[in-house]
Design an enzyme around this catalytic site. Structure first.
Site, PDB file in Angstrom:
ATOM      1  N   ALA A   1       0.801  -1.232   0.000  1.00  0.00           N
ATOM      2  CA  ALA A   1       0.000   0.000   0.000  1.00  0.00           C
ATOM      3  C   ALA A   1       0.836   1.285   0.000  1.00  0.00           C
ATOM      4  O   ALA A   1       0.268   2.379   0.164  1.00  0.00           O
ATOM      5  CB  ALA A   1      -1.027   0.031   1.125  1.00  0.00           C
ATOM      6  N   ALA A   2       2.123   1.176  -0.230  1.00  0.00           N
ATOM      7  CA  ALA A   2       2.924   2.402  -0.405  1.00  0.00           C
ATOM      8  C   ALA A   2       2.409   3.170  -1.613  1.00  0.00           C
ATOM      9  O   ALA A   2       2.178   4.386  -1.559  1.00  0.00           O
ATOM     10  CB  ALA A   2       4.393   2.054  -0.596  1.00  0.00           C
ATOM     11  N   GLY A   3       2.214   2.438  -2.714  1.00  0.00           N
ATOM     12  CA  GLY A   3       1.702   3.074  -3.924  1.00  0.00           C
ATOM     13  C   GLY A   3       0.298   3.618  -3.714  1.00  0.00           C
ATOM     14  O   GLY A   3      -0.054   4.693  -4.214  1.00  0.00           O
ATOM     15  N   ASP A   4      -0.523   2.901  -2.979  1.00  0.00           N
ATOM     16  CA  ASP A   4      -1.898   3.361  -2.727  1.00  0.00           C
ATOM     17  C   ASP A   4      -1.894   4.632  -1.879  1.00  0.00           C
ATOM     18  O   ASP A   4      -2.658   5.573  -2.131  1.00  0.00           O
ATOM     19  CB  ASP A   4      -2.705   2.268  -2.024  1.00  0.00           C
ATOM     20  CG  ASP A   4      -2.841   1.026  -2.884  1.00  0.00           C
ATOM     21  OD1 ASP A   4      -2.833   1.161  -4.126  1.00  0.00           O
ATOM     22  OD2 ASP A   4      -2.936  -0.076  -2.318  1.00  0.00           O
TER      23      ASP A   4
HETATM   24  P1  ATP Z   1       3.420  -1.144  -3.507  1.00  0.00           P
HETATM   25  O1  ATP Z   1       4.537  -1.764  -2.721  1.00  0.00           O
HETATM   26  O2  ATP Z   1       2.334  -0.571  -2.674  1.00  0.00           O
HETATM   27  O3  ATP Z   1       2.917  -2.002  -4.635  1.00  0.00           O
HETATM   28  P2  ATP Z   1       4.228   0.499  -5.663  1.00  0.00           P
HETATM   29  O4  ATP Z   1       5.084  -0.504  -6.375  1.00  0.00           O
HETATM   30  O5  ATP Z   1       2.917   0.827  -6.254  1.00  0.00           O
HETATM   31  O6  ATP Z   1       4.074   0.129  -4.152  1.00  0.00           O
HETATM   32  P3  ATP Z   1       6.513   2.153  -5.206  1.00  0.00           P
HETATM   33  O7  ATP Z   1       7.083   2.919  -6.318  1.00  0.00           O
HETATM   34  O8  ATP Z   1       7.231   0.938  -4.747  1.00  0.00           O
HETATM   35  O9  ATP Z   1       4.997   1.866  -5.562  1.00  0.00           O
HETATM   36  O10 ATP Z   1       6.350   3.075  -3.914  1.00  0.00           O
HETATM   37  C1  ATP Z   1       5.462   4.189  -3.907  1.00  0.00           C
HETATM   38  C2  ATP Z   1       6.118   5.297  -3.137  1.00  0.00           C
HETATM   39  O11 ATP Z   1       6.346   4.844  -1.804  1.00  0.00           O
HETATM   40  C3  ATP Z   1       7.453   5.736  -3.680  1.00  0.00           C
HETATM   41  O12 ATP Z   1       7.297   6.727  -4.669  1.00  0.00           O
HETATM   42  C4  ATP Z   1       8.125   6.257  -2.418  1.00  0.00           C
HETATM   43  O13 ATP Z   1       7.718   7.604  -2.196  1.00  0.00           O
HETATM   44  C5  ATP Z   1       7.550   5.389  -1.311  1.00  0.00           C
HETATM   45  N1  ATP Z   1       8.459   4.290  -0.995  1.00  0.00           N
HETATM   46  C6  ATP Z   1       8.420   3.025  -1.471  1.00  0.00           C
HETATM   47  N2  ATP Z   1       9.421   2.285  -0.976  1.00  0.00           N
HETATM   48  C7  ATP Z   1      10.126   3.092  -0.144  1.00  0.00           C
HETATM   49  C8  ATP Z   1      11.282   2.932   0.689  1.00  0.00           C
HETATM   50  N3  ATP Z   1      11.938   1.770   0.744  1.00  0.00           N
HETATM   51  N4  ATP Z   1      11.698   3.992   1.390  1.00  0.00           N
HETATM   52  C9  ATP Z   1      11.044   5.191   1.345  1.00  0.00           C
HETATM   53  N5  ATP Z   1       9.953   5.399   0.578  1.00  0.00           N
HETATM   54  C10 ATP Z   1       9.500   4.375  -0.157  1.00  0.00           C
HETATM   55  O1  RIB Z   2      -1.725  -2.293  -3.274  1.00  0.00           O
HETATM   56  C1  RIB Z   2      -1.832  -3.169  -2.198  1.00  0.00           C
HETATM   57  C2  RIB Z   2      -3.088  -3.985  -2.310  1.00  0.00           C
HETATM   58  O2  RIB Z   2      -3.007  -4.831  -3.427  1.00  0.00           O
HETATM   59  C3  RIB Z   2      -3.308  -4.908  -1.137  1.00  0.00           C
HETATM   60  O3  RIB Z   2      -4.023  -4.289  -0.087  1.00  0.00           O
HETATM   61  C4  RIB Z   2      -4.019  -6.103  -1.740  1.00  0.00           C
HETATM   62  O4  RIB Z   2      -5.369  -6.181  -1.376  1.00  0.00           O
HETATM   63  C5  RIB Z   2      -3.879  -5.917  -3.254  1.00  0.00           C
HETATM   64  O5  RIB Z   2      -5.058  -5.592  -3.839  1.00  0.00           O
END
Ligand code: ATP
Ligand code: RIB
Length: 301
Positions: free
Chosen positions: A250-253
């Site tokens: 959920a970092a991206g979310d």
């Molecule tokens: P998810 O893991 O939710 O699928 P995602 O792949 O959609 O994430 P990322 O680009 O991995 O998206 O991360 C989204 C944002 O979270 C990044 O732009 C950054 O700001 C933050 N982030 C992710 N990982 C880190 C980290 N290791 N340290 C600090 N910030 C991070």
């Molecule tokens: O982006 C993270 C989400 O992806 C999780 O909460 C999981 O439910 C999947 O949909």
């Protein structure tokens, strides 16, 4: 009048998370993990991020007639979200099985259930609410025809369309011109454009491809490298905040919800991306999906 309302259309899941030292390979069993059951789904996570970070948020999703579905509405309401959940009695509510390793990396397998039956006909009664929104936020855990329908309705009404193209999938050619902001991560940007995205320089090349297809604004999230943005002939990068990441689910979310809130508050794009980077950096320091999303009071930039 709801001038700054953000409408999020997307998925809601229950995440079943096992955290262990490492993620097993096929055929292998890794024991000694810990279990966490918590709310997730990209749509719901982004709605929670919008609401906790100050956005007037409406969320539309489909659930099954089961325990997970029934607890979703009250939980989202407790976060201040105007949740419009449609029940599909023939499907189970969405579930995600998530494995997280000792370095905070994850792999996710989703059973979409009712999320996969959210159709334009379900959204038609909400058309005027979409048309009155300040922004429409969507992802790709619901059918692409529904995403395309809603994007068309919003675009025709002058509503800003934010599409987080996750999980990675190709998009219909005519959708691009209806997107104000597309927010892929590196993998998604690579799949969409054919450009191998690994840093800001390659993200800029991928953004050029997306612009050439009609997308107005591009934000590529780059994990621990932060994010790159491109819009209106300008571009820039925002480095990630240096934190100890324990779980990036959920970092991206969180990033997307925060970005939408900042945009609807009228922040310039560079400031909106910085706000989103800050919010996402807090999320990665905590376990879980919605459990990790920060509140506005935690972000002071
Ligand atoms: P998810 O893991 O939710 O699928 P995602 O792949 O959609 O994430 P990322 O680009 O991995 O998206 O991360 C989204 C944002 O979270 C990044 O732009 C950054 O700001 C933050 N982030 C992710 N990982 C880190 C980290 N290791 N340290 C600090 N910030 C991070
Ligand atoms: O982006 C993270 C989400 O992806 C999780 O909460 C999981 O439910 C999947 O949909």
């Amino acid at each position: 009048m709801q001038m700054a309302r953000i409408v999020v259309i997307g998925s809601t899941n229950t995440d079943m998370v096992v955290r262990s030292a490492r993620i097993p390979v096929p055929g292998e069993t890794v024991t000694g993990g810990t279990f966490l059951l918590n709310p997730g789904g990209k749509g719901a996570n982004q709605a929670v991020a919008c609401a906790r970070l100050g956005g007037d948020t409406m969320f539309v999703a489909k659930v099954g007639d089961d325990a997970f579905g029934r607890e979703t509405g009250p939980r989202l309401a407790a976060d201040g979200i105007d949740a419009r959940l449609i029940t599909d009695p023939s499907e189970a509510s969405g579930v995600a099985l998530i494995l997280v390793d000792g370095e905070g990396r994850n792999c996710i397998s989703v059973a979409p259930g009712a999320n996969a039956t959210l159709m334009p006909s379900d959204l038609e009664p909400l058309r005027s609410e979409i048309e009155r929104a300040a922004a429409l936020v969507m992802q790709l855990e619901t059918p692409i025809e529904t995403v395309a329908w809603a994007a068309r309705v919003a675009h025709d009404a002058g509503v800003a369309v934010v599409l987080n193209p996750a999980p990675a999938a190709e998009l219909p050619a005519d959708l691009y011109a209806r997107i104000d902001w597309i927010t892929p991560n590196e993998t998604e940007a690579t799949l969409l454009t054919g450009v191998a995205v690994a840093d800001a320089a390659s993200a800029k090349n991928a953004a050029a491809v997306l612009h050439s297809r009609g997308v107005k604004g591009v934000v590529v999230t780059l994990g621990a490298q932060g994010a790159f943005w491109s819009a209106g002939g300008l571009c820039g990068s925002v480095p990630a905040c240096p934190v100890a990441a324990v779980d990036t689910v959920a970092a991206g979310d969180t990033f997307n919800g925060a970005f939408a809130v900042a945009l609807t508050e009228g922040k310039p794009v560079a400031d909106a991306v910085a706000f989103a980077v800050k919010a996402a950096s807090i999320a990665v320091t905590r376990p879980g999906a919605q459990a990790s999303v920060p509140r506005r009071s935690e972000i002071d930039i």
